[in-house]
Design an enzyme around this catalytic site. Structure first.
Site, PDB file in Angstrom:
ATOM      1  N   ASP A  13       0.817  -1.221   0.000  1.00  0.00           N
ATOM      2  CA  ASP A  13       0.000   0.000   0.000  1.00  0.00           C
ATOM      3  C   ASP A  13       0.845   1.263   0.000  1.00  0.00           C
ATOM      4  O   ASP A  13       0.454   2.291   0.562  1.00  0.00           O
ATOM      5  CB  ASP A  13      -0.965   0.015   1.204  1.00  0.00           C
ATOM      6  CG  ASP A  13      -1.784  -1.245   1.273  1.00  0.00           C
ATOM      7  OD1 ASP A  13      -2.293  -1.663   0.226  1.00  0.00           O
ATOM      8  OD2 ASP A  13      -1.904  -1.821   2.367  1.00  0.00           O
ATOM      9  N   LYS A  16       1.973   2.131  -5.294  1.00  0.00           N
ATOM     10  CA  LYS A  16       2.621   1.649  -6.524  1.00  0.00           C
ATOM     11  C   LYS A  16       1.762   1.917  -7.760  1.00  0.00           C
ATOM     12  O   LYS A  16       2.281   2.197  -8.829  1.00  0.00           O
ATOM     13  CB  LYS A  16       2.886   0.137  -6.433  1.00  0.00           C
ATOM     14  CG  LYS A  16       3.867  -0.239  -5.349  1.00  0.00           C
ATOM     15  CD  LYS A  16       4.058  -1.746  -5.273  1.00  0.00           C
ATOM     16  CE  LYS A  16       2.915  -2.492  -4.634  1.00  0.00           C
ATOM     17  NZ  LYS A  16       2.676  -2.245  -3.208  1.00  0.00           N
ATOM     18  N   GLY A  40      -4.142  -4.691  -4.193  1.00  0.00           N
ATOM     19  CA  GLY A  40      -5.167  -3.674  -4.418  1.00  0.00           C
ATOM     20  C   GLY A  40      -4.496  -2.450  -4.991  1.00  0.00           C
ATOM     21  O   GLY A  40      -3.925  -1.667  -4.268  1.00  0.00           O
ATOM     22  N   HIS A  41      -4.510  -2.330  -6.316  1.00  0.00           N
ATOM     23  CA  HIS A  41      -3.825  -1.209  -6.951  1.00  0.00           C
ATOM     24  C   HIS A  41      -4.836  -0.173  -7.416  1.00  0.00           C
ATOM     25  O   HIS A  41      -5.715  -0.475  -8.210  1.00  0.00           O
ATOM     26  CB  HIS A  41      -2.998  -1.695  -8.143  1.00  0.00           C
ATOM     27  CG  HIS A  41      -1.824  -2.517  -7.721  1.00  0.00           C
ATOM     28  ND1 HIS A  41      -0.986  -3.145  -8.600  1.00  0.00           N
ATOM     29  CD2 HIS A  41      -1.345  -2.804  -6.491  1.00  0.00           C
ATOM     30  CE1 HIS A  41      -0.048  -3.786  -7.925  1.00  0.00           C
ATOM     31  NE2 HIS A  41      -0.261  -3.602  -6.646  1.00  0.00           N
ATOM     32  N   GLN A 219       2.059  -6.110  -3.161  1.00  0.00           N
ATOM     33  CA  GLN A 219       2.377  -6.111  -1.726  1.00  0.00           C
ATOM     34  C   GLN A 219       3.694  -5.343  -1.486  1.00  0.00           C
ATOM     35  O   GLN A 219       4.004  -4.439  -2.250  1.00  0.00           O
ATOM     36  CB  GLN A 219       2.457  -7.534  -1.161  1.00  0.00           C
ATOM     37  CG  GLN A 219       1.116  -8.248  -1.092  1.00  0.00           C
ATOM     38  CD  GLN A 219       0.722  -8.943  -2.375  1.00  0.00           C
ATOM     39  OE1 GLN A 219       1.516  -9.605  -3.001  1.00  0.00           O
ATOM     40  NE2 GLN A 219      -0.513  -8.778  -2.776  1.00  0.00           N
TER      41      GLN A 219
HETATM   42  P1  IMP Z   1      -2.557 -12.904   1.965  1.00  0.00           P
HETATM   43  O1  IMP Z   1      -1.620 -12.339   0.946  1.00  0.00           O
HETATM   44  O2  IMP Z   1      -3.998 -12.688   1.626  1.00  0.00           O
HETATM   45  O3  IMP Z   1      -2.228 -14.333   2.290  1.00  0.00           O
HETATM   46  O4  IMP Z   1      -2.322 -12.094   3.339  1.00  0.00           O
HETATM   47  C1  IMP Z   1      -1.117 -12.191   4.087  1.00  0.00           C
HETATM   48  C2  IMP Z   1      -0.751 -10.848   4.696  1.00  0.00           C
HETATM   49  O5  IMP Z   1      -0.386  -9.945   3.648  1.00  0.00           O
HETATM   50  C3  IMP Z   1      -1.893 -10.175   5.462  1.00  0.00           C
HETATM   51  O6  IMP Z   1      -1.324  -9.464   6.549  1.00  0.00           O
HETATM   52  C4  IMP Z   1      -2.453  -9.193   4.443  1.00  0.00           C
HETATM   53  O7  IMP Z   1      -3.088  -8.095   5.064  1.00  0.00           O
HETATM   54  C5  IMP Z   1      -1.188  -8.767   3.720  1.00  0.00           C
HETATM   55  N1  IMP Z   1      -1.441  -8.315   2.351  1.00  0.00           N
HETATM   56  C6  IMP Z   1      -1.722  -9.065   1.274  1.00  0.00           C
HETATM   57  N2  IMP Z   1      -1.871  -8.299   0.185  1.00  0.00           N
HETATM   58  C7  IMP Z   1      -1.676  -7.034   0.567  1.00  0.00           C
HETATM   59  C8  IMP Z   1      -1.649  -5.778  -0.143  1.00  0.00           C
HETATM   60  O8  IMP Z   1      -1.850  -5.675  -1.348  1.00  0.00           O
HETATM   61  N3  IMP Z   1      -1.363  -4.667   0.623  1.00  0.00           N
HETATM   62  C9  IMP Z   1      -1.090  -4.752   1.946  1.00  0.00           C
HETATM   63  N4  IMP Z   1      -1.101  -5.902   2.637  1.00  0.00           N
HETATM   64  C10 IMP Z   1      -1.378  -7.028   1.952  1.00  0.00           C
END
Ligand code: IMP
Length: 406
Positions: A13, A16, A40-41, A219
């Site tokens: 977040d 990007k 989430g872009h 991420q």
């Molecule tokens: P997962 O990727 O859904 O397995 O989540 C694992 C961890 O990564 C959790 O703490 C999510 O909140 C975090 N996470 C996954 N995708 C994002 C993103 O795009 N932005 C911020 N945190 C993320």
């Protein structure tokens, strides 16, 4: 020829989407190499806002071919929804503009269900990411190529059967309505079929021909399966090494752009040494509208952590910093940044003077108050990498260039 990589230097977040969108206009290809619909872009283009989870940000503007590489995990249901969303917004979407790797793994309803059963304590996005990568590693996953070779349904039924037994016998929980899940999945798989191709050959041809290629990270580095705050991480390689395995092509990146938010945020569980639990944290959340683009969850907020960033810079070899959300720090009496940790592991802060002037929308350095410039200069010195670009607001024009990007 230029090969760019854009990566989040913190916990995701960092903003990007805007940089990817700006760069995309000049790119021949944009490649995602890890993650899935957990990203989430947000891309703002004129009056239009686009929130993308799976399809690379390059789809919105320009001529770029957008590749979902072999290191990604693809949920056909979400892919189909995203295609419909883009078509509704009059974005051109077709199999010439989006390519899904044959070798990418599929995220199925079983993975999304198991994510809820297994990963509650991590605070995941619930998009089935961990279970899909888990199956990949244990060699029980379903590659996208199975859609083309006709083995997809058989593999899915086997996967569902194994998960059902696990749920009933080990976790003693109900299982999902598998017939309904199968039907939904089968429908979207048909829509995804024309997009599935050999991405390694396609990326390699583009790199060899000297086209401009952008590798778009999802991420952030601290969520990397190897380098992040394990086990509170995502299940893919979010840092630069992941770009090579996740695209299958050796690329010498000329510009390695680290996106650094002017403060820190994190979604989900896990350590966060500079987190603020007081009204300052609340103010950062409000100023930065810090709510997850995928899940809507409020993001945890805190001061910048330079020690942590230093590590992230070692891992990724960044040679260009793009700083985001500096405008959200206006109005604070003072600003802090962690420059070290003490023996108990608590952050040691340096305190900077705040500024009251609005900097949202600034387009030149002269428009920034001196306290703001001092803060940026300190970050640049500490990390020993130039802050080339400062984003001062959500629009494309809200940007200050200290160093050219091209
Ligand atoms: P997962 O990727 O859904 O397995 O989540 C694992 C961890 O990564 C959790 O703490 C999510 O909140 C975090 N996470 C996954 N995708 C994002 C993103 O795009 N932005 C911020 N945190 C993320």
């Amino acid at each position: 020829m230029s090969n760019y990589i854009v990566l989040g230097a913190q916990w995701g977040d960092e903003g990007k989407g805007k940089i990817v969108d700006m760069l995309s206009a000049e790119m021949d290809m944009v490649v995602r190499f890890q993650g899935g619909a957990n990203a989430g872009h947000t891309v703002i283009c004129g009056d239009e806002k686009y929130v993308l989870h799976l399809i690379p940000g390059g789809i919105v503007s320009g001529k770029a071919v957008n590749v979902i590489g072999n290191g990604c995990v693809v949920d056909p249901v979400i892919f189909s929804e995203e295609v419909d969303y883009l078509l509704k917004k009059n974005v051109v979407v077709n199999p010439d503009k989006i390519i899904i790797s044959l070798q990418a793994h599929m995220v199925t309803p079983v993975h999304k269900y198991m994510d809820k059963v297994l990963n509650k304590h991590i605070g995941t996005t619930g998009r089935g990411i961990g279970p899909a990568y888990g199956d990949k590693i244990t060699r029980t996953g379903i590659r996208m190529e199975s859609v083309l070779d006709g083995t997809f349904l058989e593999r899915f039924c086997k996967q569902a059967d194994n998960a059902r037994i696990l749920c009933e016998r080990v976790y003693q929980t109900e299982f999902l309505d598998i017939k309904q899940a199968e039907q939904e999945l089968a429908e979207s798989v048909e829509r995804v079929r024309p997009f599935i191709k050999d991405s390694v050959e396609i990326i390699s041809a583009m790199v060899k021909s000297g086209g401009n290629v952008l590798f778009e990270g999802a991420q952030g580095t601290l969520l990397d399966i190897d380098h992040g705050t394990y086990p509170f991480v995502t299940s893919s390689s979010t840092s630069i090494g992941g770009a090579l395995t996740g695209s299958g092509v050796f690329v010498d990146f000329n510009k390695r752009i680290g996106i650094v938010k002017a403060y820190t945020t994190r979604v989900g569980e896990g350590p966060f040494p500079t987190e603020l639990f007081d009204e300052t944290g609340e103010r950062l959340r409000k100023n930065g509208n810090e709510f997850g683009a995928t899940t809507g969850r409020p993001r945890r907020c805190g001061w910048l952590d330079l020690k942590q960033l230093q590590r992230s810079f070692i891992i990724n070899g960044f040679n260009y910093i793009s700083m985001s959300k500096i405008s959200c720090l206006s109005g604070f009496d003072y600003i802090k940044a962690a420059v070290d940790y003490d023996v108990q592991g608590k952050p040691v802060y340096k305190t900077f003077g705040g500024w009251s002037e609005e900097v949202e929308g600034a387009t030149s350095l002269e428009q920034l108050p001196s306290a703001c410039k001092e803060y940026i200069d300190f970050i640049e010195d500490y990390l020993n990498v130039p802050v080339g670009m400062i984003s001062t607001g959500p629009d494309r024009e809200h940007i200050i260039f200290k160093q050219p990007l091209f």
